[in-house]
Every structure is written in C-alpha cells, then in structure tokens.
Design an enzyme around this catalytic site. Structure first.
Site, PDB file in Angstrom:
ATOM      1  N   HIS A  62       0.864  -1.194   0.000  1.00  0.00           N
ATOM      2  CA  HIS A  62       0.000   0.000   0.000  1.00  0.00           C
ATOM      3  C   HIS A  62       0.895   1.236   0.000  1.00  0.00           C
ATOM      4  O   HIS A  62       1.730   1.410   0.894  1.00  0.00           O
ATOM      5  CB  HIS A  62      -0.930  -0.017   1.217  1.00  0.00           C
ATOM      6  CG  HIS A  62      -1.952  -1.108   1.147  1.00  0.00           C
ATOM      7  ND1 HIS A  62      -2.304  -1.876   2.240  1.00  0.00           N
ATOM      8  CD2 HIS A  62      -2.694  -1.572   0.105  1.00  0.00           C
ATOM      9  CE1 HIS A  62      -3.222  -2.769   1.859  1.00  0.00           C
ATOM     10  NE2 HIS A  62      -3.472  -2.602   0.574  1.00  0.00           N
ATOM     11  N   ARG A 112       0.890   4.427   0.648  1.00  0.00           N
ATOM     12  CA  ARG A 112       1.060   5.455   1.682  1.00  0.00           C
ATOM     13  C   ARG A 112       1.733   4.954   2.957  1.00  0.00           C
ATOM     14  O   ARG A 112       2.065   5.737   3.840  1.00  0.00           O
ATOM     15  CB  ARG A 112      -0.307   6.054   2.034  1.00  0.00           C
ATOM     16  CG  ARG A 112      -1.322   5.048   2.561  1.00  0.00           C
ATOM     17  CD  ARG A 112      -2.710   5.648   2.548  1.00  0.00           C
ATOM     18  NE  ARG A 112      -3.748   4.747   3.035  1.00  0.00           N
ATOM     19  CZ  ARG A 112      -5.039   5.058   3.040  1.00  0.00           C
ATOM     20  NH1 ARG A 112      -5.430   6.240   2.596  1.00  0.00           N
ATOM     21  NH2 ARG A 112      -5.932   4.205   3.486  1.00  0.00           N
ATOM     22  N   GLU A 113       1.961   3.650   3.049  1.00  0.00           N
ATOM     23  CA  GLU A 113       2.557   3.068   4.256  1.00  0.00           C
ATOM     24  C   GLU A 113       4.087   3.095   4.147  1.00  0.00           C
ATOM     25  O   GLU A 113       4.740   2.068   4.004  1.00  0.00           O
ATOM     26  CB  GLU A 113       2.005   1.652   4.448  1.00  0.00           C
ATOM     27  CG  GLU A 113       0.486   1.657   4.625  1.00  0.00           C
ATOM     28  CD  GLU A 113      -0.175   0.279   4.514  1.00  0.00           C
ATOM     29  OE1 GLU A 113       0.541  -0.741   4.485  1.00  0.00           O
ATOM     30  OE2 GLU A 113      -1.427   0.226   4.445  1.00  0.00           O
ATOM     31  N   ARG A 146      -3.215   4.768  -1.903  1.00  0.00           N
ATOM     32  CA  ARG A 146      -3.054   3.410  -1.373  1.00  0.00           C
ATOM     33  C   ARG A 146      -2.847   2.364  -2.469  1.00  0.00           C
ATOM     34  O   ARG A 146      -2.052   1.441  -2.329  1.00  0.00           O
ATOM     35  CB  ARG A 146      -4.319   3.074  -0.570  1.00  0.00           C
ATOM     36  CG  ARG A 146      -4.491   1.621  -0.145  1.00  0.00           C
ATOM     37  CD  ARG A 146      -5.832   1.458   0.562  1.00  0.00           C
ATOM     38  NE  ARG A 146      -6.248   0.080   0.727  1.00  0.00           N
ATOM     39  CZ  ARG A 146      -6.027  -0.651   1.823  1.00  0.00           C
ATOM     40  NH1 ARG A 146      -5.363  -0.137   2.840  1.00  0.00           N
ATOM     41  NH2 ARG A 146      -6.472  -1.886   1.906  1.00  0.00           N
ATOM     42  N   ASN A 168      -3.696  -5.709  -2.145  1.00  0.00           N
ATOM     43  CA  ASN A 168      -3.909  -6.763  -1.149  1.00  0.00           C
ATOM     44  C   ASN A 168      -5.345  -7.281  -1.153  1.00  0.00           C
ATOM     45  O   ASN A 168      -5.802  -7.866  -0.182  1.00  0.00           O
ATOM     46  CB  ASN A 168      -3.523  -6.268   0.253  1.00  0.00           C
ATOM     47  CG  ASN A 168      -3.187  -7.426   1.178  1.00  0.00           C
ATOM     48  OD1 ASN A 168      -2.720  -8.471   0.729  1.00  0.00           O
ATOM     49  ND2 ASN A 168      -3.442  -7.263   2.461  1.00  0.00           N
ATOM     50  N   HIS A 186       3.048  -4.047   6.556  1.00  0.00           N
ATOM     51  CA  HIS A 186       2.051  -2.985   6.364  1.00  0.00           C
ATOM     52  C   HIS A 186       2.087  -2.009   7.545  1.00  0.00           C
ATOM     53  O   HIS A 186       2.856  -2.179   8.477  1.00  0.00           O
ATOM     54  CB  HIS A 186       0.645  -3.599   6.263  1.00  0.00           C
ATOM     55  CG  HIS A 186       0.430  -4.416   5.032  1.00  0.00           C
ATOM     56  ND1 HIS A 186      -0.210  -3.933   3.919  1.00  0.00           N
ATOM     57  CD2 HIS A 186       0.785  -5.693   4.731  1.00  0.00           C
ATOM     58  CE1 HIS A 186      -0.246  -4.869   2.987  1.00  0.00           C
ATOM     59  NE2 HIS A 186       0.352  -5.949   3.455  1.00  0.00           N
ATOM     60  N   ALA A 187       1.210  -1.021   7.489  1.00  0.00           N
ATOM     61  CA  ALA A 187       1.017  -0.094   8.615  1.00  0.00           C
ATOM     62  C   ALA A 187      -0.398   0.460   8.474  1.00  0.00           C
ATOM     63  O   ALA A 187      -0.910   0.558   7.359  1.00  0.00           O
ATOM     64  CB  ALA A 187       2.036   1.043   8.563  1.00  0.00           C
ATOM     65  N   TYR A 195      -9.913  -7.407  10.658  1.00  0.00           N
ATOM     66  CA  TYR A 195     -11.248  -7.490  10.052  1.00  0.00           C
ATOM     67  C   TYR A 195     -11.207  -8.513   8.921  1.00  0.00           C
ATOM     68  O   TYR A 195     -10.135  -8.915   8.489  1.00  0.00           O
ATOM     69  CB  TYR A 195     -11.744  -6.134   9.532  1.00  0.00           C
ATOM     70  CG  TYR A 195     -10.709  -5.305   8.803  1.00  0.00           C
ATOM     71  CD1 TYR A 195     -10.175  -5.713   7.579  1.00  0.00           C
ATOM     72  CD2 TYR A 195     -10.260  -4.101   9.340  1.00  0.00           C
ATOM     73  CE1 TYR A 195      -9.236  -4.947   6.915  1.00  0.00           C
ATOM     74  CE2 TYR A 195      -9.309  -3.325   8.676  1.00  0.00           C
ATOM     75  CZ  TYR A 195      -8.806  -3.750   7.472  1.00  0.00           C
ATOM     76  OH  TYR A 195      -7.861  -2.997   6.814  1.00  0.00           O
ATOM     77  N   GLU A 232       1.369  -5.229  10.889  1.00  0.00           N
ATOM     78  CA  GLU A 232       0.871  -3.849  10.833  1.00  0.00           C
ATOM     79  C   GLU A 232       1.742  -3.089  11.827  1.00  0.00           C
ATOM     80  O   GLU A 232       1.607  -3.262  13.038  1.00  0.00           O
ATOM     81  CB  GLU A 232      -0.605  -3.778  11.260  1.00  0.00           C
ATOM     82  CG  GLU A 232      -1.576  -4.472  10.311  1.00  0.00           C
ATOM     83  CD  GLU A 232      -1.840  -3.681   9.037  1.00  0.00           C
ATOM     84  OE1 GLU A 232      -1.401  -2.512   8.937  1.00  0.00           O
ATOM     85  OE2 GLU A 232      -2.481  -4.233   8.122  1.00  0.00           O
TER      86      GLU A 232
END
Length: 383
Positions: free
Chosen positions: A133, A135-136, A191, A208, A261-262, A313, A335
């Site tokens: 992603h 922006r991470e 993203r 993802n 990820h973050a 989730y 994360e």
C-alpha cells in the site's frame, strides 16, 4: 472523508474507533455533525500538510551517493531506493543477488534482493515484501533496514549469521512501485496501484485484495473508485501477477511469507477471509507469540496477534491467504506502528525504533523455521 482505519466504511461497527482524514474545508461541517450525532472525537493532526512536509522536505541533503552515507532514518523516494539497491548489489556480491520479477503497470522494474550465503542451491526461503500500500512509507523503510542489518551484522551476530547461512531471504522493498512513486509526487495518501479503468476515471486496485483466493468476497469492493477495489479479475495487477508467479515457481522452498504494512501494531496470520482456524494453527500461533515477545523486548511496545479475520477485520483476496493456500506454511502480515496518533505519517524519528523492534520479530520467525514445530495439529497439506 478518507478512511485510514478501518479502510472502508463497511467495516465500521458500533463502539469502534475510526481514524479519518478530512479536507480543511470540510472540518467545520464534520465537527458539527459529530456533535449532533454525539460521536466522541479527537483531532490528532490539525495540519496534515505540515507533517507531510517534514517527511518530504530537505530533499537536497538526502541525495546520498555512497552506501556508507545512506541515511536509513529518513524516508526515501523510489529512485533513491532503487539506486541504493544497485549499490548494495554491487558492494556485497557474496551475499546479495538482485533481480527483477517483472514490470509494473507503468513499466517500472519490480526489483527483489536474494540475501544469503551461496552454500547450496535449494535452501529454505523466506519472502518479505514491503510497500504493497503506497502510503505506508514505514514498510519500505523497514525492508531497507532489514537488508542493512543483515549485511552489516553477518559474521558478528551469531543469529543473523546462522540465518543467512541456512536460509535465503527474498526481499522486495517496494511492491507497489507506481503507487509509491505517486504518493511521493502527487498524493501522499494514495493506497492502490495506478492501473487505468476503462469505464471509470478512478485509477488503481488494492494490491492486497487482488490475489486469487476468495477473490472479491467480503472485505473487498467491486467498485473501481473504492480504496479496497479488488480489480477486474484476480491477478489483474502486473505487480501481483509477477510476485504470485515467482512464489508459485519457488513454492517448494518457500517456508515463510511476510508482508509489511502499517498501521495498527498487529501481527496477523490466515485466515483473513473466514473465521475458521488454519490446520497448523498451533505452530503459527506459537511463532507469532515468540515474534511479538521479541518485538516487545526492544522498547516495550505491545502488539496484538492472531488470525487476521478476528484480530483486524475480514478481507478477501489477501496475499497471506494466497501464500498459505499455495503451501507456504507460515504466512504473516505485520501492521507496524502506530495505533493512530500519526497513522500513515509516522515521523522519521520513529523509523529507527520501529525497524529495530520489527527486525527482532522477523528474526524470531526466521529462527523458528530452523527448528521443527512438533505441536500435534501441524497437518499438511493446507486447504
């Protein structure tokens, strides 16, 4: 609003904490609405632009030429990361091999490092990707940190020496190269990938949600303008297709898949798309537990761990589910920091502690692969 956590309105439930980013012109209306609906809220960052500039300013001082001066405690643009990769490849021929697994939608090479002592051809392997992603940014920073630490501590640190002697690490510092480049030059909070859609003006697919496992079910969107858009078909994104093809080709030796990820401070494993426990749950759970304990030992930062579906989730078409279904017994998604105060704008001052603790967790997972896990529920093949 732009949803940061969770990343889609459909994932919000009662009493949940939600992080959103709003445009300056919309904030007054939003405050009024919150008050009207009696929703408790706090402003974490009042001037987002100022925070962004802290991370992308001072560019001239960062144009590092040699590896010895390369600054691992700042965020780097795609061009800088790729130049750094060439430099590491050139200066560590005995431990590093650099290659490309394909090209992105916009034609950029998808570079990967193979790290390890060339002792025998088919060593057990670990795949680590960062920057799925865009922006991470802490993701690519960690992949660079991992490579730096692996190479500089080889022969000095007994654990790292053993890992590089007995395993091969495949490291992909920036998976979503087009999106990452776009997040530096145009939209810091982008993203997705940057592929074009013929029917809509919206671009990009969530890399993802594009894997061929329960594709486009719960937790993914079929609308091209959504942040969790699954794409027109599985592996529609050349980046996903290239990595999937590489992992399929080497699946006999791939023992762990790790995606960075973050943010949320979690260590997740399959399944993402359903609530059932995986067949080798005990082994994976104990590996996660050890990793989180190792991470905690650095600075006392707490991570939650567990199956992605229950811990974060439900989502479908994720890379960890795909890796697991394709026979990679240990599949994890980290994360990283933090839990929402800075969100995607983790300050550069936190790169070092975040990467230091994460490195401990990754080393713990990799070390576990060299031992046999004997818990009785360790059944194979995976379903």
């Amino acid at each position: 609003v732009d949803f940061w956590q969770p990343n889609s309105a459909s994932l919000i439930h009662q009493n949940a904490t939600v992080d959103v980013h709003a445009k300056q012109n919309d904030t007054q209306d939003l405050h009024a609405r919150f008050k009207l609906e009696r929703i408790k809220y706090r402003v974490f960052i009042s001037n987002l632009q100022k925070e962004i500039e802290k991370q992308t300013g001072y560019r001239s001082s960062r144009k590092r030429r040699s590896e010895s001066q390369y600054d691992y405690e700042v965020y780097h643009s795609l061009e800088e990361i790729q130049n750094w990769m060439f430099e590491m490849n050139r200066s560590h021929p005995q431990l590093v091999t650099m290659f490309s697994v394909g090209k992105s939608y916009e034609g950029r090479p998808l570079y990967v490092f193979q790290l390890g002592k060339r002792s025998r051809p088919q060593k057990k392997s670990v795949w680590i990707d960062c920057g799925v992603h865009a922006r991470e940014w802490i993701g690519p920073a960690f992949c660079q940190w991992f490579v730096k630490e692996a190479l500089s501590s080889y022969k000095y640190d007994s654990v790292m020496t053993r890992l590089l002697n007995q395993l091969d690490f495949f490291i992909m510092p920036v998976f979503n190269v087009d999106g990452y480049h776009f997040s530096w030059n145009t939209d810091r909070f982008w993203r997705k990938t940057r592929s074009k859609n013929h029917k809509f003006h919206c671009r990009g697919v969530d890399a993802n949600r594009n894997w061929k496992v329960k594709w486009c079910n719960e937790g993914a969107s079929s609308h091209p303008c959504d942040d969790t858009y699954c794409g027109p078909f599985p592996e529609s994104e050349p980046e996903v297709k290239a990595v999937a093809k590489f992992l399929r080709k080497h699946k006999e030796r791939m023992k762990a898949y790790i995606s960075i990820h973050a943010y949320a401070q979690m260590l997740l494993y399959p399944y993402s798309y359903k609530y059932t426990a995986i067949p080798n749950f005990n082994c994976v759970e104990s590996a996660a537990q050890n990793a989180v304990a190792a991470l905690y030992s650095a600075y006392g930062v707490r991570y939650r761990y567990g199956p992605a579906s229950t811990t974060l989730y439900v989502s479908s078409g994720s890379s960890i589910d795909w890796a697991y279904r394709n026979g990679i017994p240990y599949a994890f998604a980290f994360e990283l920091r933090d839990t929402g105060h800075f969100g995607f704008l983790l300050p550069e001052s936190l790169i070092k502690p975040t990467c230091t603790e994460t490195l401990r967790a990754v080393k713990a997972i990799a070390s576990g692969l060299l031992k046999k896990c004997n818990t009785e529920k360790n059944r194979f093949p995976y379903i």
